[in-house]
Design an enzyme around this catalytic site. Structure first.
Site, PDB file in Angstrom:
ATOM      1  N   HIS A 109       4.202 -32.449 -25.285  1.00  0.00           N
ATOM      2  CA  HIS A 109       3.856 -33.439 -24.069  1.00  0.00           C
ATOM      3  C   HIS A 109       2.567 -33.119 -23.371  1.00  0.00           C
ATOM      4  O   HIS A 109       2.552 -33.522 -22.003  1.00  0.00           O
ATOM      5  CB  HIS A 109       5.156 -33.368 -23.256  1.00  0.00           C
ATOM      6  CG  HIS A 109       6.297 -33.913 -23.766  1.00  0.00           C
ATOM      7  ND1 HIS A 109       6.677 -35.002 -24.147  1.00  0.00           N
ATOM      8  CD2 HIS A 109       7.414 -33.281 -24.224  1.00  0.00           C
ATOM      9  CE1 HIS A 109       7.620 -35.215 -24.747  1.00  0.00           C
ATOM     10  NE2 HIS A 109       8.314 -34.085 -24.739  1.00  0.00           N
ATOM     11  N   GLU A 114       7.855 -14.901 -19.583  1.00  0.00           N
ATOM     12  CA  GLU A 114       7.630 -13.335 -19.157  1.00  0.00           C
ATOM     13  C   GLU A 114       6.624 -12.857 -20.112  1.00  0.00           C
ATOM     14  O   GLU A 114       5.620 -11.926 -19.714  1.00  0.00           O
ATOM     15  CB  GLU A 114       8.749 -12.617 -19.565  1.00  0.00           C
ATOM     16  CG  GLU A 114       8.938 -11.297 -19.383  1.00  0.00           C
ATOM     17  CD  GLU A 114       8.455 -10.519 -18.007  1.00  0.00           C
ATOM     18  OE1 GLU A 114       8.265 -11.438 -17.194  1.00  0.00           O
ATOM     19  OE2 GLU A 114       8.232  -9.332 -17.576  1.00  0.00           O
ATOM     20  N   GLU A 160      -1.224 -10.471 -16.492  1.00  0.00           N
ATOM     21  CA  GLU A 160      -1.640  -9.521 -15.464  1.00  0.00           C
ATOM     22  C   GLU A 160      -2.135  -8.371 -15.907  1.00  0.00           C
ATOM     23  O   GLU A 160      -2.912  -7.699 -15.136  1.00  0.00           O
ATOM     24  CB  GLU A 160      -0.187  -9.216 -14.504  1.00  0.00           C
ATOM     25  CG  GLU A 160       0.832  -8.737 -15.480  1.00  0.00           C
ATOM     26  CD  GLU A 160       2.148  -8.448 -14.698  1.00  0.00           C
ATOM     27  OE1 GLU A 160       1.954  -8.492 -13.538  1.00  0.00           O
ATOM     28  OE2 GLU A 160       3.338  -8.560 -15.262  1.00  0.00           O
ATOM     29  N   CYS A 199       1.080  -1.204  -0.045  1.00  0.00           N
ATOM     30  CA  CYS A 199       0.080   0.009  -0.058  1.00  0.00           C
ATOM     31  C   CYS A 199       0.673   1.213   0.024  1.00  0.00           C
ATOM     32  O   CYS A 199       1.946   1.061   0.076  1.00  0.00           O
ATOM     33  CB  CYS A 199      -0.732   0.036   1.067  1.00  0.00           C
ATOM     34  SG  CYS A 199      -1.511  -1.484   1.650  1.00  0.00           S
ATOM     35  N   ASN A 237       1.213  -0.045   6.492  1.00  0.00           N
ATOM     36  CA  ASN A 237       1.361  -1.358   5.509  1.00  0.00           C
ATOM     37  C   ASN A 237       2.154  -2.449   5.997  1.00  0.00           C
ATOM     38  O   ASN A 237       2.768  -2.279   7.076  1.00  0.00           O
ATOM     39  CB  ASN A 237       2.563  -0.725   4.585  1.00  0.00           C
ATOM     40  CG  ASN A 237       2.105   0.355   3.396  1.00  0.00           C
ATOM     41  OD1 ASN A 237       0.824   0.739   3.649  1.00  0.00           O
ATOM     42  ND2 ASN A 237       2.900   0.987   2.942  1.00  0.00           N
ATOM     43  N   GLY A 238       1.854  -3.623   5.767  1.00  0.00           N
ATOM     44  CA  GLY A 238       2.209  -4.701   6.168  1.00  0.00           C
ATOM     45  C   GLY A 238       1.007  -5.585   6.745  1.00  0.00           C
ATOM     46  O   GLY A 238      -0.003  -5.151   6.663  1.00  0.00           O
ATOM     47  N   LYS A 277       3.153 -11.016 -18.753  1.00  0.00           N
ATOM     48  CA  LYS A 277       2.459  -9.739 -18.938  1.00  0.00           C
ATOM     49  C   LYS A 277       0.955  -9.989 -19.505  1.00  0.00           C
ATOM     50  O   LYS A 277       0.365  -8.835 -19.133  1.00  0.00           O
ATOM     51  CB  LYS A 277       3.398  -8.984 -20.165  1.00  0.00           C
ATOM     52  CG  LYS A 277       4.856  -8.695 -19.665  1.00  0.00           C
ATOM     53  CD  LYS A 277       5.024  -7.469 -18.790  1.00  0.00           C
ATOM     54  CE  LYS A 277       4.905  -7.899 -17.295  1.00  0.00           C
ATOM     55  NZ  LYS A 277       6.361  -8.166 -16.792  1.00  0.00           N
ATOM     56  N   ARG A 322       1.018   1.553  -5.826  1.00  0.00           N
ATOM     57  CA  ARG A 322       1.399   0.606  -4.836  1.00  0.00           C
ATOM     58  C   ARG A 322      -0.146  -0.089  -4.278  1.00  0.00           C
ATOM     59  O   ARG A 322       0.238  -0.947  -3.271  1.00  0.00           O
ATOM     60  CB  ARG A 322       1.956   1.080  -3.791  1.00  0.00           C
ATOM     61  CG  ARG A 322       3.345   1.659  -4.191  1.00  0.00           C
ATOM     62  CD  ARG A 322       4.139   2.011  -3.107  1.00  0.00           C
ATOM     63  NE  ARG A 322       4.546   1.110  -2.296  1.00  0.00           N
ATOM     64  CZ  ARG A 322       5.686   0.650  -2.073  1.00  0.00           C
ATOM     65  NH1 ARG A 322       6.765   1.192  -2.718  1.00  0.00           N
ATOM     66  NH2 ARG A 322       6.065  -0.181  -1.404  1.00  0.00           N
ATOM     67  N   LYS A 326       2.097  -2.702  -6.990  1.00  0.00           N
ATOM     68  CA  LYS A 326       3.532  -2.880  -7.171  1.00  0.00           C
ATOM     69  C   LYS A 326       4.138  -3.303  -5.820  1.00  0.00           C
ATOM     70  O   LYS A 326       3.838  -2.721  -4.871  1.00  0.00           O
ATOM     71  CB  LYS A 326       4.005  -1.510  -7.617  1.00  0.00           C
ATOM     72  CG  LYS A 326       5.557  -1.497  -8.042  1.00  0.00           C
ATOM     73  CD  LYS A 326       5.337  -1.823  -9.382  1.00  0.00           C
ATOM     74  CE  LYS A 326       6.872  -1.875 -10.084  1.00  0.00           C
ATOM     75  NZ  LYS A 326       6.761  -2.522 -11.430  1.00  0.00           N
ATOM     76  N   TRP A 383      -4.148  -1.674  -0.709  1.00  0.00           N
ATOM     77  CA  TRP A 383      -4.151  -2.838  -1.366  1.00  0.00           C
ATOM     78  C   TRP A 383      -4.516  -3.816  -0.213  1.00  0.00           C
ATOM     79  O   TRP A 383      -3.914  -4.280   0.547  1.00  0.00           O
ATOM     80  CB  TRP A 383      -2.730  -3.170  -2.018  1.00  0.00           C
ATOM     81  CG  TRP A 383      -2.795  -4.531  -2.858  1.00  0.00           C
ATOM     82  CD1 TRP A 383      -2.997  -4.559  -4.193  1.00  0.00           C
ATOM     83  CD2 TRP A 383      -2.502  -5.805  -2.654  1.00  0.00           C
ATOM     84  NE1 TRP A 383      -3.144  -5.815  -4.656  1.00  0.00           N
ATOM     85  CE2 TRP A 383      -2.634  -6.501  -3.526  1.00  0.00           C
ATOM     86  CE3 TRP A 383      -2.270  -6.406  -1.319  1.00  0.00           C
ATOM     87  CZ2 TRP A 383      -2.598  -7.989  -3.555  1.00  0.00           C
ATOM     88  CZ3 TRP A 383      -1.998  -7.744  -1.204  1.00  0.00           C
ATOM     89  CH2 TRP A 383      -2.186  -8.705  -2.359  1.00  0.00           C
TER      90      TRP A 383
HETATM   91  C1  F6R Z   1       5.321  -8.641 -12.858  1.00  0.00           C
HETATM   92  C2  F6R Z   1       5.727  -7.897 -11.731  1.00  0.00           C
HETATM   93  C3  F6R Z   1       5.766  -9.056 -10.629  1.00  0.00           C
HETATM   94  C4  F6R Z   1       7.303  -8.613  -9.843  1.00  0.00           C
HETATM   95  C5  F6R Z   1       7.502  -9.427  -8.575  1.00  0.00           C
HETATM   96  C6  F6R Z   1       8.766  -9.233  -7.914  1.00  0.00           C
HETATM   97  O1  F6R Z   1       5.187  -7.751 -13.943  1.00  0.00           O
HETATM   98  O2  F6R Z   1       5.927  -6.955 -11.766  1.00  0.00           O
HETATM   99  O3  F6R Z   1       5.905 -10.336 -10.953  1.00  0.00           O
HETATM  100  O4  F6R Z   1       8.225  -9.003 -10.968  1.00  0.00           O
HETATM  101  O5  F6R Z   1       6.406  -9.341  -7.664  1.00  0.00           O
HETATM  102  O6  F6R Z   1       8.980  -7.852  -7.728  1.00  0.00           O
HETATM  103  P1  F6R Z   1      10.412  -7.147  -7.377  1.00  0.00           P
HETATM  104  O7  F6R Z   1      11.278  -7.274  -8.587  1.00  0.00           O
HETATM  105  O8  F6R Z   1      10.135  -5.992  -7.105  1.00  0.00           O
HETATM  106  O9  F6R Z   1      10.760  -8.243  -6.443  1.00  0.00           O
END
Ligand code: F6R
Length: 610
Positions: A506, A483, A490, A2, A100-101, A487, A27, A605, A74
């Site tokens: 397989h 990857e 998400e 958050c 936060n936490g 993308k 966030r 994030k 969040w």
């Molecule tokens: C995907 C994404 C997440 C982060 C993951 C690790 O687009 O952003 O999968 O990669 O939460 O986050 P960090 O790199 O901040 O440890």
């Protein structure tokens, strides 16, 4: 997870808080709220929804207060409802807290407080902490003592800021496991969970360490442990400016960050790549050079996109340094009783430097005697501080929830690391020179792909309503298939799976029919012919093939439905290029579906909770 902001200074607090919340909204964005002192106690406004909705609620509200706290949430404990939004208050309503936490022992505390007659209005752990602090304040009549006592009894993680109506000119902030950064301006302090809320007021900041608190008043800022032992702080200068955290004419942060990649890739290599000497200089690793020379094995760990970068790193380091590499999800590593030898090097990869699982993996590896390094973006973050040494990726703030530029910058640093370790071992200067020369050309090749994004947008239009996607790649491009699929999942909410191309037969091949788009990463490398065979298998089942191919490829246009071209590079370096069209494809599909790319549902994030 958050966003937290607190202000004490000479400006009106409300606009500063709302501005800070907008900066922090990436966030967490399911509810938002503020608290400021007034003559009649605290004024609190909070609601489920976005910061813009909170702002609408506050339209026309004029408050003279020059201190206050705010939060964008969040949800962890309790649904995103008005009553669960922060700030939360104690029973008297005179103490407000943003947090936060996770308070892990909140149910035990809540039961005890209930026995003492306290009642609760929300489903959150944070309210329990607020009520607990309030109960202790009633008992001691001393806010700081109440906070310290409460924090020494709670288990779990917190980054908090507290405001009390009885001391409107004081903010108390504290942290354990969830970042708190304090900006010191001219006669003002801004407290936040990350520096993006601070940079427009001051660049001079310090981070609280675990179990440290700050008592901020108009006279100054005092720091101490929660056991009341005074501490000293290390002031840092923020490296980025406001421009880096604004959209700069792009419709979304994600697109802006995708387009920043020629520059951010270059920044990650700047001053580190010595192409003429066929070598690499990584100042952050100087102190651990003997350990790196002795190392018999590397363990790369991280989560999500950072874990994908680690997978690419595995191919590179094994290839160039002939050093065995294992890649572990940090969330598994931390609980798995991993076998670690004293000569092992563990490398944690994290954009934020705050991901709870990755941080726990760092601590576990240190406990077991390994040398632990970090590849991190956020300067001064927990992982950067807790690792023995490390390399910053210098990508600048990444605001888009879906990681893009941090990924390619992680790749840049991993490639430099592979060269560095390689040169300590078997790699010749000539081989390193060739690779280094090509690394320097990558930014312009990334730019070439970006300049042809319109073609990817056209393809995205055709597939925006697909329900499933398959992504295939081989060798060093297998992690890029993962990857690309991540993308799409998400931000476009389309089910997608990444597979090593040869694994398709397989199992996943059963899914292929005329409705299944299959993105195949097929650059001209030693596995190209094999990938062509995989494409034939898809064609035979009428799958729709979107191929990522090198310019000038003459075979793929005959077998694929769509071709997205990338410039030629060394086969080993192709992931830096192949990932770019996949980022764009996911982005354009999400936009086509009318989704909020920068705030995908259920995500935020920086995952600072387990
Ligand atoms: C995907 C994404 C997440 C982060 C993951 C690790 O687009 O952003 O999968 O990669 O939460 O986050 P960090 O790199 O901040 O440890």
């Amino acid at each position: 997870m958050c966003g937290i902001v607190g202000y004490l200074g000479h400006r009106r607090a409300l606009p500063v808080l709302l501005n800070g919340l907008k900066r922090l909204e990436y966030r967490g964005y399911d509810s938002a709220g503020i608290a400021v002192p007034t003559e009649d106690g605290l004024y609190i406004a909070k609601r489920a929804g976005t910061v813009a909705q909170l702002e609408a609620l506050l339209a026309g509200v004029e408050l003279p207060a020059t201190s206050g706290i705010g939060h964008t949430r969040w949800a962890t404990h309790g649904e995103p409802l008005d009553r669960n939004a922060h700030p939360h208050t104690d029973a008297s309503g005179r103490i407000a807290i943003v947090h936060n936490g996770i308070i892990e022992n909140y149910s035990t505390l809540k039961a005890k407080l209930r026995e003492d007659g306290y009642t609760f209005r929300s489903d959150t752990d944070t309210e329990v902490l607020a009520v607990f602090i309030g109960a202790l304040y009633e008992q001691y009549g001393d806010l700081e003592l109440a906070v310290r006592t409460a924090l020494s009894e709670v288990q779990g993680t917190f980054g908090i800021v507290i405001l009390c109506a009885d001391q409107p000119d004081t903010l108390i902030a504290a942290r354990r496991g969830s970042p708190i950064v304090i900006g010191i301006g001219d006669g003002e302090y801004i407290v936040a969970s990350d520096a993006t809320a601070i940079v427009e007021y001051t660049r001079s900041v310090f981070y609280l360490t675990d179990d440290e608190m700050a008592i901020i008043t108009r006279e100054g800022c005092q720091t101490k442990t929660i056991d009341d032992i005074p501490t000293s702080v290390q002031l840092l200068e923020l490296e980025f400016d406001l421009e880096r955290i604004e959209k700069g004419g792009f419709p979304h942060f994600m697109l802006k960050e995708i387009y920043e990649q020629p520059q951010t890739f270059l920044d990650a290599c700047r001053g580190r790549l010595l192409p003429h000497e066929g070598n690499v200089k990584l100042g952050g690793l100087r102190s651990v050079e003997p350990q790196l020379r002795r190392a018999r094995r590397l363990i790369l760990t991280g989560c999500g996109t950072s874990w994908h970068a680690a997978l690419v790193g595995e191919y590179w380091i094994e290839e160039l340094a002939r050093l065995p590499v294992e890649v572990e999800y940090a969330s598994e590593f931390r609980y798995r009783n991993p076998v670690l030898f004293p000569e092992d090097i563990v490398i944690a990869i994290s954009q934020s430097g705050e991901t709870a699982d990755t941080l726990a993996a760092v601590r576990e590896a240190k406990l077991r005697g390994a040398t632990v390094l970090g590849i991190v973006n956020v300067v001064g973050s927990s992982i950067a501080r807790e690792t023995h040494a490390g390399v910053y990726i210098h990508a600048g703030p990444e605001i888009g929830v879906a990681s893009t530029k941090a990924f390619t910058s992680q790749l840049a640093v991993l490639m430099l690391l592979a060269l560095y370790l390689g040169r300590m071992r078997h790699l010749s200067a000539a081989q390193a020179q060739d690779i280094a020369a090509e690394i320097r050309r990558l930014p312009e090749k990334i730019q070439y792909i970006l300049d042809h994004a319109e073609h990817i947008r056209q393809i995205a239009r055709q597939y925006a309503q697909a329900r499933n996607f398959l992504y295939l790649g081989r060798g060093v491009n297998f992690p890029i298939a993962l990857e690309g699929a991540l993308k799409l999942k998400e931000i476009a909410y389309i089910h997608a799976e990444g597979y090593p191309a040869a694994e398709m037969k397989h199992g996943p091949i059963a899914l292929i029919d005329e409705n299944m788009p299959v993105v195949v990463i097929a650059p001209r490398d030693e596995l190209y012919e094999k990938v062509l065979s995989n494409i034939e298998e898809i064609r035979a089942r009428h799958g729709q093939i979107i191929a990522i191919a090198n310019e000038g490829d003459t075979e793929l246009p005959h077998v694929a439905n769509h071709i997205i071209t990338i410039p030629h590079t060394l086969p080993l370096l192709t992931p830096v290029l192949t990932v770019i069209p996949l980022q764009l494809l996911a982005y354009f599909i999400a936009v086509e579906r009318g989704l909020n790319v920068d705030m995908p549902r259920n995500l935020a994030k920086s995952v600072t909770v387990e």
